[in-house]
Design an enzyme around this catalytic site. Structure first.
Site, PDB file in Angstrom:
ATOM      1  N   ARG A  21     -51.120 -11.432-101.287  1.00 43.67           N
ATOM      2  CA  ARG A  21     -49.727 -11.284-101.691  1.00 43.67           C
ATOM      3  C   ARG A  21     -48.872 -12.455-101.192  1.00 43.67           C
ATOM      4  NH1 ARG A  21     -44.818  -8.281 -99.995  1.00 43.67           N
ATOM      5  NH2 ARG A  21     -43.884  -7.416-101.878  1.00 43.67           N
ATOM      6  N   HIS A  44     -46.591 -14.699-103.669  1.00 46.71           N
ATOM      7  CA  HIS A  44     -45.151 -14.823-103.496  1.00 46.71           C
ATOM      8  C   HIS A  44     -44.748 -16.241-103.115  1.00 46.71           C
ATOM      9  CE1 HIS A  44     -43.731 -10.385-103.195  1.00 46.71           C
ATOM     10  NE2 HIS A  44     -44.719 -10.525-104.063  1.00 46.71           N
ATOM     11  N   ASN A  94     -39.718  -9.483-100.229  1.00 41.38           N
ATOM     12  CA  ASN A  94     -40.518  -9.719 -99.028  1.00 41.38           C
ATOM     13  C   ASN A  94     -40.100  -8.873 -97.830  1.00 41.38           C
ATOM     14  OD1 ASN A  94     -41.953 -11.788-100.376  1.00 41.38           O
ATOM     15  ND2 ASN A  94     -40.375 -13.291 -99.848  1.00 41.38           N
ATOM     16  N   HIS A 133     -53.002  -5.056-105.807  1.00 39.01           N
ATOM     17  CA  HIS A 133     -53.006  -3.731-106.411  1.00 39.01           C
ATOM     18  C   HIS A 133     -54.377  -3.100-106.471  1.00 39.01           C
ATOM     19  CE1 HIS A 133     -48.852  -4.173-108.513  1.00 39.01           C
ATOM     20  NE2 HIS A 133     -48.845  -4.591-107.264  1.00 39.01           N
TER      21      HIS A 133
END
Length: 328
Positions: free
Chosen positions: A62, A66, A94, A201
């Site tokens: 992640r 990001h 975040n 996910h």
């Protein structure tokens, strides 16, 4: 172009800077001569972190996602706020969810021990993302490196560039297209993060506040699944907001295609997840990935490489941070 070897770095640094430019290319062998122990060092630290907490693999993935979605893959997500500098860690996507910064710190420290001042934090994020997938049973690939670190960050860009869990399919597609990424990349990378969740996910978890509306208000959801998630996520806002639930109910600690099988069964935890299989243009890709791990793995690898190419700083742009949390 590869980084200069330690032996010749002093003599050729001016030359390297003079010929390098923002169009310099990333390559898989960039550090072969100047930091040959890099990949082993990163792999060892990632394995330690994921063995201790499997969810950390999702968190490291992640971070890379990001980072890349906010002005390119430049390590800007690692920069701490100071009295005179506002970073991206407290941007809405975040805040209270981005994690794994300490693991990146540990990796950077280990790398600095063997080749100080050579490897960027941006590249460490890219390599650790790959190694996280491998540690959790997913595919491997050769990571292109040669990025340099940003001296700036943008909380505003983080707030607007990262897709939200409330996005419908059109907004998800637009968010990825803004980064030069295709619909196929969107679906393949949805197992990482297409929202403000808590990790990849296929292996991560999401906070109640991000899926409350879906499990109480939406109709394209399996009833038993909704009731199960309601047990740990009260309807009232503010109650249990930080309670976590797995994004992949079948194999929550393994990297696989179970996430797509969940979507077909209307058991996507987030609104933005189920949008990928809801009678729209991405249904066929979700079906394909749910039926074939090899197809998904191949497209996921290609998507990760493509995302890693988003606006890297190369040549004389940016810097090689000594500490990932602050500029030099």
């Amino acid at each position: 172009m590869a980084c200069p070897s330690n032996l010749f770095a002093t003599f050729f640094i001016v030359f390297v800077i003079s010929i390098a430019s923002s169009t310099a290319q990333l390559s898989t062998d960039y550090y072969d001569s100047c930091c040959p122990g890099l990949l082993d060092a990163v792999r060892a630290q990632v394995k330690l972190a994921v063995d201790k907490e499997p969810r950390m693999g999702a968190s490291l993935l992640r971070l890379f996602f990001h980072d890349c979605f906010v002005n390119g893959c430049d390590g800007s997500i690692m920069l701490d706020d100071t009295a005179t500098f506002t970073g991206e860690k407290n941007a809405a996507p975040n805040r209270n969810s981005a994690r794994g910064f300490e693991v990146i710190d540990a990796i950077k420290a280990a790398v600095e021990q063997i080749c100080p001042g050579v490897v960027s934090c941006a590249d460490i994020l890219a390599i650790s993302a790959r190694d996280s997938v491998v540690a959790l049973g997913g595919p491997s690939w050769d990571v292109k490196v040669g990025r340099r670190d940003a001296r700036t960050a943008s909380q505003a860009a983080a707030n607007t560039s990262i897709p939200a869990p409330t996005f419908d399919l059109n907004r998800l597609v637009s968010s990825f297209q803004a980064q030069g990424l295709s619909v196929k990349v969107l679906v393949a990378l949805s197992v990482i993060d297409t929202c403000w969740g808590a990790g990849a996910h296929t292996i991560g978890q999401a906070r109640c506040t991000n899926f409350r509306a879906r499990i109480y208000n939406e109709t394209n959801i399996d009833g038993f699944f909704a009731r199960t998630r309601q047990a740990g996520c009260p309807r009232t806002s503010g109650a249990g907001d930080n309670n976590l639930a797995p994004l992949d109910i079948q194999t929550p600690t393994s990297f696989d295609n179970g996430y797509f099988q969940d979507l077909i069964s209307k058991r996507g935890l987030l609104h933005s997840d189920q949008q990928l299989f809801n009678g729209g243009s991405t249904d066929s890709l979700v079906t394909s990935y749910s039926q074939s791990s090899s197809t998904f793995n191949a497209d996921f690898v290609a998507a990760m490489i493509r995302m890693g190419d988003i606006k890297p700083l190369t040549g004389s742009n940016g810097e090689i941070r000594k500490n990932c949390r602050r500029i030099n």
